[in-house]
Design an enzyme around this catalytic site. Structure first.
Site, PDB file in Angstrom:
ATOM      1  N   LYS A  63      43.363   6.633  15.815  1.00  0.00           N
ATOM      2  CA  LYS A  63      44.416   7.049  16.740  1.00  0.00           C
ATOM      3  C   LYS A  63      45.587   7.742  16.042  1.00  0.00           C
ATOM      4  O   LYS A  63      46.232   8.604  16.625  1.00  0.00           O
ATOM      5  CB  LYS A  63      44.924   5.854  17.549  1.00  0.00           C
ATOM      6  N   ASP A  75      46.873   4.856  26.845  1.00  0.00           N
ATOM      7  CA  ASP A  75      46.990   3.401  26.805  1.00  0.00           C
ATOM      8  C   ASP A  75      48.286   2.937  27.476  1.00  0.00           C
ATOM      9  O   ASP A  75      48.294   1.931  28.203  1.00  0.00           O
ATOM     10  CB  ASP A  75      46.980   2.894  25.352  1.00  0.00           C
TER      11      ASP A  75
END
Length: 282
Positions: free
Chosen positions: A75, A112
Site C-alpha cells: 500500500k 479503506d
C-alpha cells in the site's frame, strides 16, 4: 456509464499482495462483474512482493487493464509508481486502489477510509463523542483517518512500545485528531468507549473478551476470518452493535469496482452475499 469509453478494451483488474491466497477480493469483484453484466471482465489475484511490484505495474497495458487492488505489504510501496494520488490516500500514505486511465496515467486512492465510514453508517454510527483504537498497524491509520470525520473528542490508541506510540501521535497530528496513547496492557479500558475499533491480528485481542462491559457500545473488528472473533461474539451476546471485517471489505470493494468499471452503484448486496458464501464454504 460506458466503461469501454473510459478504458478501451480494458477488461482486467486484480489484487496484488503477499500473501494473497486468502484474499476475498476476487470473489467480491467477480460477483460485481456478474451482477453488472460485465461478462468480458476478469479479476485475479497475484502474489507480488515489494521487489516485484514495479515490474508488474509497469507491465500493465492500459488498453487491457482497468486497475488494481493492493493489500499488504504494497500500500505504501506503490506510491512512487503512480502519477497522482488522492488526498484521502495522501493523508495516511497508503494506496489500496489504482485506476489506469486510457492514456496510461496511474491514479491511486484509498477506499479503506470511506469504506470504514460506510460500514459504520450502515450500522447507524455517524458520530461519536470519543473512541478507542486497538493496535497501531496500517489499518489503525485508516481507522484514525475515519475517526477524524466522525469523532468529536479524543481517540485513545492502545499500542505496544514507544515506537508505535510515537507513530500514533504523528498520525493524530497529521489528521488533526486529538490522540492519547495508552499501553496495550491497559487495553481492557478501551472497551468502555462508545466506539472501539480493533485493528489487531487474529487472536491478539481474544483475551479482552472477558472484559466486555455489561452494556457495550459499538465494536468495529476489522477481522473477517475467523468470524466471529472471541471479542465480537461476547460483544454481540451482551447487546452491543458489531461491525465486522467483511463489512469493511465489501464497502471498500464497492468503491473499487465503481472506480475500475465506471459503473455506479456497484452491487453491494451481491458482493456481500458472495463474500458470506465464500467464508461459509471455508
Amino acid at each position: 456509464m460506458d466503461t469501454t469509453a473510459r478504458h478501451p478494451g480494458a477488461r482486467r483488474a486484480a489484487v496484488l499482495g503477499s500473501p494473497i491466497a486468502h484474499s476475498l477480493s476476487p470473489v467480491l469483484h467477480r460477483a460485481a462483474y456478474a451482477a453488472l453484466g460485465l461478462d468480458g471482465w476478469r479479476y485475479d489475484g497475484f502474489e507480488v512482493n515489494e521487489a516485484a511490484l514495479q515490474a508488474f505495474v509497469e507491465g500493465l497495458a492500459p488498453a487491457e487493464w482497468a486497475g488494481l487492488s493492493l493489500t499488504m505489504p504494497l500500500k505504501r510501496a506503490v506510491i512512487p509508481l503512480l502519477d497522482e494520488i488522492s488526498d484521502t490516500a495522501a493523508c495516511v500514505e497508503a494506496v489500496n486502489t489504482v485506476v489506469l486511465d486510457a492514456d496510461g496515467r496511474r491514479r491511486g486512492d484509498n477506499t479503506d477510509i470511506p469504506g470504514m465510514l460506510a460500514a459504520l453508517t450502515e450500522r447507524g454510527v455517524t458520530s461519536v463523542p470519543s473512541a478507542a483504537i486497538l493496535g497501531a498497524g496500517a489499518t489503525a491509520s485508516s481507522a484514525l483517518a475515519a475517526l477524524a470525520r466522525i469523532c468529536a473528542g479524543e481517540v485513545t490508541g492502545y499500542v505496544r512500545g514507544p515506537e508505535r506510540a510515537a507513530q500514533m501521535r504523528q498520525w493524530g497530528e497529521r489528521l488533526g485528531v486529538t490522540v492519547r496513547v495508552a499501553d496495550w496492557r491497559d487495553a481492557a479500558k478501551a472497551l468502555d468507549e462508545p466506539l472501539v475499533i480493533a485493528t489487531t491480528p487474529a487472536g491478539a485481542a481474544d483475551h479482552l473478551a472477558r472484559a466486555v462491559p455489561e452494556a457495550p457500545g459499538v465494536l468495529f473488528d476489522v477481522l473477517y476470518d475467523p468470524w466471529p472473533t472471541a471479542l465480537a461474539a461476547v460483544w454481540s451476546a451482551r447487546g452491543g452493535r458489531v461491525v465486522g471485517g467483511l463489512d469493511l471489505l465489501v464497502h471498500q470493494a464497492v468503491l473499487q469496482v465503481e472506480q475500475h468499471t465506471g459503473r455506479t452503484p456497484a452491487p453491494l448486496g451481491a458482493m456481500r452475499a458472495a463474500g458470506e458464501a465464500a467464508l461459509a464454504a471455508g
